[in-house]
Motif scaffolding. Sequence first.
Motif, PDB file in Angstrom:
ATOM      1  N   PRO A  16     -90.421  33.444  22.260  1.00 30.30           N
ATOM      2  CA  PRO A  16     -89.720  33.190  23.523  1.00 30.30           C
ATOM      3  C   PRO A  16     -90.686  33.273  24.698  1.00 30.30           C
ATOM      4  CG  PRO A  16     -89.353  35.442  22.818  1.00 30.30           C
ATOM      5  CD  PRO A  16     -90.125  34.765  21.703  1.00 30.30           C
ATOM      6  N   ARG A  17     -90.311  32.645  25.790  1.00 35.43           N
ATOM      7  CA  ARG A  17     -91.116  32.715  26.998  1.00 35.43           C
ATOM      8  C   ARG A  17     -90.688  33.935  27.796  1.00 35.43           C
ATOM      9  NH1 ARG A  17     -91.374  26.406  29.164  1.00 35.43           N
ATOM     10  NH2 ARG A  17     -92.426  25.532  27.318  1.00 35.43           N
ATOM     11  N   ARG A  45     -77.897  43.162  23.188  1.00 38.63           N
ATOM     12  CA  ARG A  45     -77.689  41.871  23.870  1.00 38.63           C
ATOM     13  C   ARG A  45     -76.334  41.826  24.555  1.00 38.63           C
ATOM     14  NH1 ARG A  45     -76.711  36.558  24.348  1.00 38.63           N
ATOM     15  NH2 ARG A  45     -78.440  35.069  24.238  1.00 38.63           N
ATOM     16  N   ALA A  53     -79.501  40.100  30.882  1.00 37.85           N
ATOM     17  CA  ALA A  53     -80.667  39.345  30.414  1.00 37.85           C
ATOM     18  C   ALA A  53     -81.905  39.600  31.253  1.00 37.85           C
ATOM     19  CB  ALA A  53     -80.340  37.852  30.398  1.00 37.85           C
ATOM     20  N   GLY A 102     -86.761  39.227  29.845  1.00 37.14           N
ATOM     21  CA  GLY A 102     -86.395  38.237  28.845  1.00 37.14           C
ATOM     22  C   GLY A 102     -85.804  38.905  27.617  1.00 37.14           C
ATOM     23  N   HIS A 140     -82.739  39.076  26.294  1.00 36.22           N
ATOM     24  CA  HIS A 140     -81.900  38.281  25.398  1.00 36.22           C
ATOM     25  C   HIS A 140     -82.733  37.289  24.583  1.00 36.22           C
ATOM     26  CE1 HIS A 140     -77.881  39.003  27.745  1.00 36.22           C
ATOM     27  NE2 HIS A 140     -78.522  40.112  27.449  1.00 36.22           N
ATOM     28  N   GLU A 141     -83.717  36.677  25.233  1.00 35.78           N
ATOM     29  CA  GLU A 141     -84.567  35.729  24.520  1.00 35.78           C
ATOM     30  C   GLU A 141     -85.344  36.414  23.402  1.00 35.78           C
ATOM     31  OE1 GLU A 141     -84.323  36.063  27.731  1.00 35.78           O
ATOM     32  OE2 GLU A 141     -83.999  34.114  28.696  1.00 35.78           O
ATOM     33  N   ARG A 142     -85.852  37.607  23.680  1.00 33.51           N
ATOM     34  CA  ARG A 142     -86.608  38.324  22.661  1.00 33.51           C
ATOM     35  C   ARG A 142     -85.704  38.763  21.513  1.00 33.51           C
ATOM     36  NH1 ARG A 142     -90.639  38.442  19.401  1.00 33.51           N
ATOM     37  NH2 ARG A 142     -91.465  40.518  18.908  1.00 33.51           N
ATOM     38  N   ASP A 172     -82.957  37.290  20.521  1.00 33.85           N
ATOM     39  CA  ASP A 172     -82.638  36.086  19.753  1.00 33.85           C
ATOM     40  C   ASP A 172     -83.792  35.703  18.836  1.00 33.85           C
ATOM     41  OD1 ASP A 172     -80.219  36.004  21.053  1.00 33.85           O
ATOM     42  OD2 ASP A 172     -80.782  34.393  22.441  1.00 33.85           O
ATOM     43  N   ALA A 173     -85.027  35.815  19.345  1.00 39.10           N
ATOM     44  CA  ALA A 173     -86.197  35.463  18.535  1.00 39.10           C
ATOM     45  C   ALA A 173     -86.369  36.431  17.373  1.00 39.10           C
ATOM     46  CB  ALA A 173     -87.448  35.449  19.407  1.00 39.10           C
TER      47      ALA A 173
END
Length: 359
Positions: free
Chosen positions: A13-14, A253, A258, A272, A274-276, A278-279
Amino acid sequence: MDGLTDTPAAAKPRLDYPFAAPPERGQTLEVAPGVHWIRMPLPYALNHINLWAIADGAGWAIVDTGVRTEETVAVWHELFAHPALDGRPLTRVIVTHMHPDHVGMAGWLTRKFGIRLWMSRLEYLSCRAMVADTGREAPPDATEFYRRAGWGADALESYRARFGNFGKHIHTLPDSFRRLHDGETFEIGGRPWRVVVGNGHSPEHACLYCAELGVLISGDQVLPRISSNVSVYPTEPDADPMQQWLASLAKLRRELPADVLVLPSHNEPFRGLHERIDALAAGQERALTRLRRALAESPKRAIDVFGALFARSIGEDNVPLLGMATGEAIACLNHLLARGEATCEADAQGVDWYRTRGA
């Protein structure tokens, strides 16, 4: 303790890393009002842990402590003299979980300042139980656990020789503690902090969330560049910590925003969350898919699935790494067993062989 798997580069993720560099040895970096980042050295391949000093009235509340070494003691003395901490004493020691890099200096600090240890009950009691093994011979149940996983005689003998070292990395814990409860809120420096307990990496891992500051101290539950170690141990060979860890990621999460600033125990603070999460969840599902594919080809022992799960080679000459890999592999295998997607049978020598159900 970090895990052996991580998200492939193409799927990372970014994340936003707002700080250019970690603080130097014996110094701090303020990452939010009254919250200071401390980088403590570790004598392992993962060579650092992040600690957090939170302004707390006339002193500082410390979250996590570093491992018990002479170097850690020296760095703590440097920190006590650093202008950023202004010579103020510690008010309490809060520990996210029982691993030596987090709790190792807790007893030393609580005695030095005459303060209390704050910790969840399962983490405190589990730590006390493991420390009690210091100097003890490896029990038959433990060596049998690794023999069933496929370890050879040399690896088992090395394990026996190394057993009982856990407590050597931890100063004696205080005989009482202040229990952290999931969902409770308490004040540090006049600001409310909420305990969010996660599982899987350790029995009752306490994260700390301050909505007023927009900060989450995530411990080892969520890390930005590496995965948490999720393992099965000889004390509970049928456990399914992978299910607990994945459920805990979903809980974090669901309950946290987020855009929170995440302060992890390793690597750097980031945004980030939520992105992390999810990854991490997607990466684990990919690993399970590779594991299913490997088990469908032919029955496998736990030591035979390392290639499907990990991006590095695991040899029997490195027993600490072999133990971590075996624990993680069995965590994945037990998860498939719990989901009804695999079976396990022992051969005539009592070694466990796994296959996909129906294969």
